[in-house]
Write a protein that holds these residues in place. Structure first.
Motif, PDB file in Angstrom:
ATOM      1  N   ALA A  60       0.838  -1.213   0.000  1.00 30.97           N
ATOM      2  CA  ALA A  60       0.000   0.000   0.000  1.00 30.97           C
ATOM      3  C   ALA A  60       0.864   1.252   0.000  1.00 30.97           C
ATOM      4  N   TRP A  61       1.988   1.190   0.749  1.00 30.40           N
ATOM      5  CA  TRP A  61       2.902   2.348   0.809  1.00 30.40           C
ATOM      6  C   TRP A  61       3.493   2.631  -0.568  1.00 30.40           C
ATOM      7  N   ASN A  62       3.988   1.557  -1.209  1.00 28.00           N
ATOM      8  CA  ASN A  62       4.616   1.740  -2.527  1.00 28.00           C
ATOM      9  C   ASN A  62       3.607   2.233  -3.564  1.00 28.00           C
ATOM     10  N   GLU A  63       2.363   1.734  -3.434  1.00 30.25           N
ATOM     11  CA  GLU A  63       1.307   2.152  -4.364  1.00 30.25           C
ATOM     12  C   GLU A  63       1.047   3.663  -4.213  1.00 30.25           C
ATOM     13  N   MET A  64       0.971   4.115  -2.959  1.00 30.41           N
ATOM     14  CA  MET A  64       0.734   5.540  -2.690  1.00 30.41           C
ATOM     15  C   MET A  64       1.927   6.373  -3.145  1.00 30.41           C
ATOM     16  N   LEU A  65       3.135   5.834  -2.882  1.00 32.89           N
ATOM     17  CA  LEU A  65       4.354   6.557  -3.237  1.00 32.89           C
ATOM     18  C   LEU A  65       4.465   6.728  -4.752  1.00 32.89           C
ATOM     19  N   ALA A  66       4.046   5.683  -5.483  1.00 35.18           N
ATOM     20  CA  ALA A  66       4.115   5.734  -6.954  1.00 35.18           C
ATOM     21  C   ALA A  66       3.270   6.885  -7.499  1.00 35.18           C
ATOM     22  N   MET A  67       2.167   7.180  -6.796  1.00 39.49           N
ATOM     23  CA  MET A  67       1.291   8.287  -7.249  1.00 39.49           C
ATOM     24  C   MET A  67       1.980   9.642  -7.107  1.00 39.49           C
TER      25      MET A  67
END
Lengths: 146, 117
Positions: A60-67
């Motif tokens: 979830a962190w990486n997904e948010m960071l990618a944004m």
């Protein structure tokens, strides 16, 4: 009653560009202080919610960071840096003025009734704050895109 | 009903601003101790939360900016319109929002610090 409603300009009164010409750079700083304050509050709430994602695990962190790690995300962050630096610099000016520094000595109000407080010291501080803001945004862009 | 004298509220507003400037500067400098993108990687962020000093710093930033931000919002809203009911609604609304944000942020800081992820 009608006069009262005409006097209540609300947000329209804030963003009326004709008023900058009438009241000068101080008016511009006044409105920018409010816009940057509101912008920073919205960013802060978003930042707290965004970082709360870390509790949902690495995915979830990486997904948010990618944004946020996109060109648009970096431009947005550069704007946040600009808002932060302007709000801080102008805030320090306002605090010093409210403590009585740089507002001139009291004098008899003679025509053309220029307020002592709206002097070159204050204007120079606002221009310097805008300059520092631009430099900080440039540095932020260099770090994020570098 | 007046909760606190406005002059005291403005002193708190300026105090929280000065405190936040110094603490946010440290928070940003922590990102500069290594490559910006690398510092945001999951392991690095968790490691930051696990440091007690940094967790306290984040909690202080959370409280200072929440108080300053929501009081600033209250001042802006009161500049635009006045009235006993409106002013009371804005003041209590801002206090409630501030408490909610501090609670949400503290939940993240405490759980991440204790490793409950």
């Amino acid at each position: 009653m009608e006069k009262e409603s005409k006097d209540k300009e609300g947000i329209k009164g804030w963003i009326n560009p004709a008023k900058y010409g009438k009241f000068g750079i101080e008016r511009f700083a006044w409105i920018l202080m409010r816009i940057t304050g509101l912008g920073l509050l919205v960013y802060f709430i978003g930042h707290i919610i965004e970082t709360g994602n870390i509790l949902s695990g690495e995915g979830a962190w990486n997904e948010m960071l990618a944004m946020t790690q996109t060109t648009e995300g970096h431009v947005f962050l550069a704007l946040v840096i600009g808002m932060c630096v302007f709000h801080t610099g102008n805030g320090i000016r306002l605090m010093l003025q409210q403590m009585g520094y740089g507002i001139g000595k009291p004098a008899r109000p003679d025509y053309p009734y220029k307020p002592q407080s709206l002097n070159m010291k204050g204007k120079a501080c606002i221009y310097a704050t805008i300059g520092v803001t631009a430099l900080a945004m440039w540095y932020g862009i260099a770090v994020m895109f570098g | 009903m007046m909760i606190m004298r406005e002059s005291i509220v403005m002193k708190i507003h300026y105090g929280t601003a000065i405190g936040a400037v110094f603490l946010v500067a440290i928070h940003i400098m922590m990102r500069m101790t290594q490559d910006f993108h690398e510092s945001l990687e999951y392991e690095n962020v968790i490691a930051n939360y696990e440091m007690i000093g940094y967790a306290i710093l984040l909690e202080l930033i959370l409280i200072l900016i929440s108080v300053h931000g929501f009081n600033g919002l209250r001042v802006i809203l009161l500049e635009m319109r006045q009235g006993p009911l409106y002013e009371k609604g804005v003041t209590y609304g801002c206090i409630a929002s501030m408490i909610a944000l501090v609670a949400y942020g503290s939940n993240t800081i405490i759980k991440a610090h204790l490793g409950i992820v």
